[in-house]
Design a protein around this motif. Structure first.
Motif, short mmCIF file in Angstrom:
data_model
loop_
_atom_site.label_atom_id
_atom_site.label_comp_id
_atom_site.label_asym_id
_atom_site.label_seq_id
_atom_site.Cartn_x
_atom_site.Cartn_y
_atom_site.Cartn_z
N THR A 229 -35.07 33.11 18.32
CA THR A 229 -35.76 31.83 18.02
C THR A 229 -36.64 31.88 16.79
O THR A 229 -37.14 30.84 16.36
CB THR A 229 -36.62 31.40 19.23
OG1 THR A 229 -37.75 32.30 19.37
CG2 THR A 229 -35.82 31.40 20.52
N GLY A 230 -36.88 33.09 16.26
CA GLY A 230 -37.75 33.20 15.10
C GLY A 230 -39.22 33.35 15.44
O GLY A 230 -40.06 33.50 14.55
N GLY A 231 -39.57 33.31 16.72
CA GLY A 231 -40.96 33.46 17.14
C GLY A 231 -41.05 34.04 18.53
O GLY A 231 -40.03 34.29 19.19
N VAL A 232 -42.28 34.23 19.03
CA VAL A 232 -42.48 34.86 20.34
C VAL A 232 -42.84 33.86 21.44
O VAL A 232 -43.07 34.25 22.58
CB VAL A 232 -43.59 35.96 20.27
CG1 VAL A 232 -43.15 37.09 19.37
CG2 VAL A 232 -44.92 35.37 19.83
N ASN A 233 -42.88 32.57 21.11
CA ASN A 233 -43.30 31.57 22.09
C ASN A 233 -42.42 31.55 23.34
O ASN A 233 -42.91 31.38 24.46
CB ASN A 233 -43.31 30.17 21.46
CG ASN A 233 -44.53 29.96 20.58
OD1 ASN A 233 -45.19 30.93 20.20
ND2 ASN A 233 -44.80 28.72 20.22
N ALA A 234 -41.11 31.73 23.16
CA ALA A 234 -40.20 31.70 24.31
C ALA A 234 -40.55 32.81 25.30
O ALA A 234 -40.54 32.60 26.53
CB ALA A 234 -38.75 31.85 23.84
N ALA A 235 -40.89 33.99 24.78
CA ALA A 235 -41.29 35.09 25.66
C ALA A 235 -42.58 34.76 26.40
O ALA A 235 -42.69 34.97 27.62
CB ALA A 235 -41.47 36.37 24.83
N LEU A 236 -43.55 34.22 25.70
CA LEU A 236 -44.84 33.91 26.31
C LEU A 236 -44.73 32.82 27.37
O LEU A 236 -45.38 32.88 28.42
CB LEU A 236 -45.84 33.49 25.22
CG LEU A 236 -46.22 34.61 24.24
CD1 LEU A 236 -46.97 34.04 23.04
CD2 LEU A 236 -47.06 35.68 24.92
N ILE A 237 -43.89 31.82 27.14
CA ILE A 237 -43.69 30.76 28.13
C ILE A 237 -43.06 31.34 29.40
O ILE A 237 -43.42 30.95 30.53
CB ILE A 237 -42.81 29.63 27.55
CG1 ILE A 237 -43.60 28.87 26.48
CG2 ILE A 237 -42.35 28.67 28.65
CD1 ILE A 237 -42.77 27.92 25.65
N SER A 238 -42.15 32.30 29.25
CA SER A 238 -41.55 32.93 30.43
C SER A 238 -42.60 33.69 31.24
O SER A 238 -42.52 33.76 32.47
CB SER A 238 -40.41 33.86 30.02
OG SER A 238 -40.89 35.02 29.35
N PHE A 239 -43.61 34.26 30.55
CA PHE A 239 -44.69 34.95 31.27
C PHE A 239 -45.47 33.95 32.13
O PHE A 239 -45.83 34.26 33.28
CB PHE A 239 -45.65 35.63 30.29
CG PHE A 239 -45.02 36.65 29.37
CD1 PHE A 239 -43.79 37.22 29.67
CD2 PHE A 239 -45.67 37.04 28.21
CE1 PHE A 239 -43.21 38.16 28.82
CE2 PHE A 239 -45.11 37.97 27.35
CZ PHE A 239 -43.87 38.53 27.65
N ILE A 240 -45.75 32.78 31.58
CA ILE A 240 -46.50 31.75 32.33
C ILE A 240 -45.75 31.37 33.61
O ILE A 240 -46.34 31.24 34.69
CB ILE A 240 -46.74 30.51 31.45
CG1 ILE A 240 -47.77 30.84 30.36
CG2 ILE A 240 -47.22 29.33 32.29
CD1 ILE A 240 -48.02 29.70 29.37
N ILE A 241 -44.43 31.18 33.49
CA ILE A 241 -43.63 30.81 34.67
C ILE A 241 -43.71 31.92 35.73
O ILE A 241 -43.88 31.64 36.93
CB ILE A 241 -42.16 30.57 34.25
CG1 ILE A 241 -42.09 29.34 33.34
CG2 ILE A 241 -41.27 30.39 35.48
CD1 ILE A 241 -40.73 29.15 32.67
#
Length: 460
Positions: A426-438
């Motif tokens: 994706t070009g960034g780490v936001n997807a990983a961080l959102i998965s942590f929240i879930i």
């Protein structure tokens, strides 16, 4: 000194005050530095990988994230086996053996980084060998849990783990210092040349491994000559394997993955995450603060859980706080429309580390209570005697503590690897961080339903 103790009754207040407490304290304070060194070796690659490109190693960012993540992968796997070793071999013998094993990755790393032509496969093998340090946690925590009565397990385990966890911060603080000088003289090898923007300096990256060798030797000797084996802790693998049929073993695995798995994963990936997201920020100046805060917070988590007699309540607060903190990290990251704020990002991550530390302590307070209450019910139903119930609870609780630590350590692999994968896709780490929240939201629900609510099945 008798190395094997035949009679150990920590729940007997007279025995504890007259004999037990002194012996338990001695074993704890030998265990702590051994565990600190184990964590240092386990996480040494988190600092070493940042410096590899500076001295001629041609690795891609994803390859570097792999090297940072591999020690956690092997460490987590070894923990599964280490969880059951203390009742089989004895705490003293196993602590000495497992501490001595740290010499192999420490010395290997020291030699490998001196040659930029060292193959990537060799580096991967050395990173995997650093998992010896990760494995030690499960056996160390299981061992200490045998020595202490129920009322003091949370505090004792919190001290062992919390001060042991300081090894992560220590390695990220010490290594950047020792690689700037020829600490070992001619014995330590020649320096490497570091060049950037017309500036040239010398670096002894081999010291990242060699610096731990004398301390590992001293700690091994201290364990062999100063610790004890407990006859009452003896059990075969078959005796301990009953935990795999216990529902609460698996639930606590998930909760501990959320706390310790996050701590070790964030620690492993923090330097590279800073470097990849904030141009011009030197990660080695800041990375050690996070693990330090998390390690210091851990004994507090065990202590306050003992005081209020509810680890589940503290765990519940921790996961809610972690959801908020990760949302803060996302907010402060650079994006297409914003340069982001390093200090906002840094403060949110410090909060995350502190919360994981507190949660590490509170979850480890929950385990012995859950299993003691379960076995006391068996005694009340007439299935076993009260004495046998307490013995079974101690053995199962220790095995669960070790196994949950094994399961959770995979977080040290998945978190830094998820950063690398997220950036690649994706070009960034936001997807990983959102998965942590879930995932943390799932932990909130599990902990509330089984342990924290008013009529919970195993309220603790």
């Amino acid at each position: 000194m008798a190395y094997l103790i035949e009679n150990w009754q920590p729940e007997d207040k007279t025995f504890w005050q007259q004999t037990g407490k002194k012996v338990a304290t001695r074993n704890l304070w030998i265990s702590i530095p051994a565990l600190l060194l184990a964590f240092a070796i386990w996480q040494v690659w988190s600092v070493a990988v940042v410096n590899l490109p500076n001295i001629g190693f041609k690795y891609t960012p994803n390859q570097l994230f792999w090297l940072a993540a591999l020690p956690a992968l092997s460490g987590a796997t070894l923990r599964i086996f280490y969880s059951f070793m203390v009742p089989i071999f004895g705490g003293r013998k196993w602590t000495a053996l497992s501490t001595a094993s740290l010499l192999l990755p420490a010395i290997g790393l020291g030699f490998a980084v001196q040659n930029p032509n060292t193959s990537y496969i060799t580096m991967m093998i050395l990173a995997l060998l650093c998992g010896f340090g990760g494995g030690n946690f499960s056996s160390s925590m299981a061992n200490i849990s045998f020595f202490y009565p129920k009322a003091e397990k949370g505090t004792a385990l919190g001290l062992n783990a919390g001060l042991g966890n300081l090894g992560v911060s220590v390695v990220q603080f010490i290594v950047p210092l020792v690689i700037t000088a020829g600490v070992f003289g001619a014995l330590g090898g020649e320096p490497q040349t570091w060049a950037k923007d017309g500036v040239t300096k010398q670096m002894w990256l081999q010291n990242a491994g060699f610096i731990w060798v004398p301390f590992i030797i001293l700690s091994t000797l201290a364990a062999w000559f100063g610790m004890n084996d407990l006859a009452s802790a003896k059990a075969s693998f078959k005796d301990q394997a009953i935990i795999f049929s216990r529902k609460h073993n698996w639930i606590m695995c998930i909760l501990y993955l959320g706390t310790f798995g996050s701590f070790i994963g964030f620690a492993a990936g923090f330097p590279l995450l800073i470097k990849s997201q904030f141009v011009g920020i030197d990660p080695v100046k800041y990375a050690f603060f996070g693990p330090f805060v998390g390690a210091v917070a851990r004994p507090f988590g065990g202590w306050i859980s003992d005081k209020i007699k509810s680890g589940a309540l503290i765990t519940q607060i921790v996961f809610i706080g972690m959801i908020i903190a990760v949302a803060g990290v996302i907010f402060f990251l650079p994006s297409e429309n914003s340069q982001g704020s390093f200090w906002g990002f840094f403060v949110c991550f410090l909060a995350l580390f502190a919360l994981t530390g507190i949660g590490n302590g509170s979850t480890f307070m929950q385990v012995p209570v859950i299993f003691l209450n379960m076995h006391q019910k068996f005694a009340e139903e007439g299935k076993v005697s009260l004495e046998q119930a307490r013995l079974d609870a101690t053995k199962e609780g220790a095995a669960v503590i070790g196994f949950t630590a094994a399961f959770a350590a995979y977080g040290g692999f998945f978190i830094p690897k998820s950063y690398g994968t997220s950036i690649e896709l994706t070009g960034g780490v936001n997807a990983a961080l959102i998965s942590f929240i879930i995932f943390y939201a799932i932990c909130v629900l599990l902990n509330w339903w089984y342990y924290a609510r008013k009529n919970a099945e195993a309220k603790c």
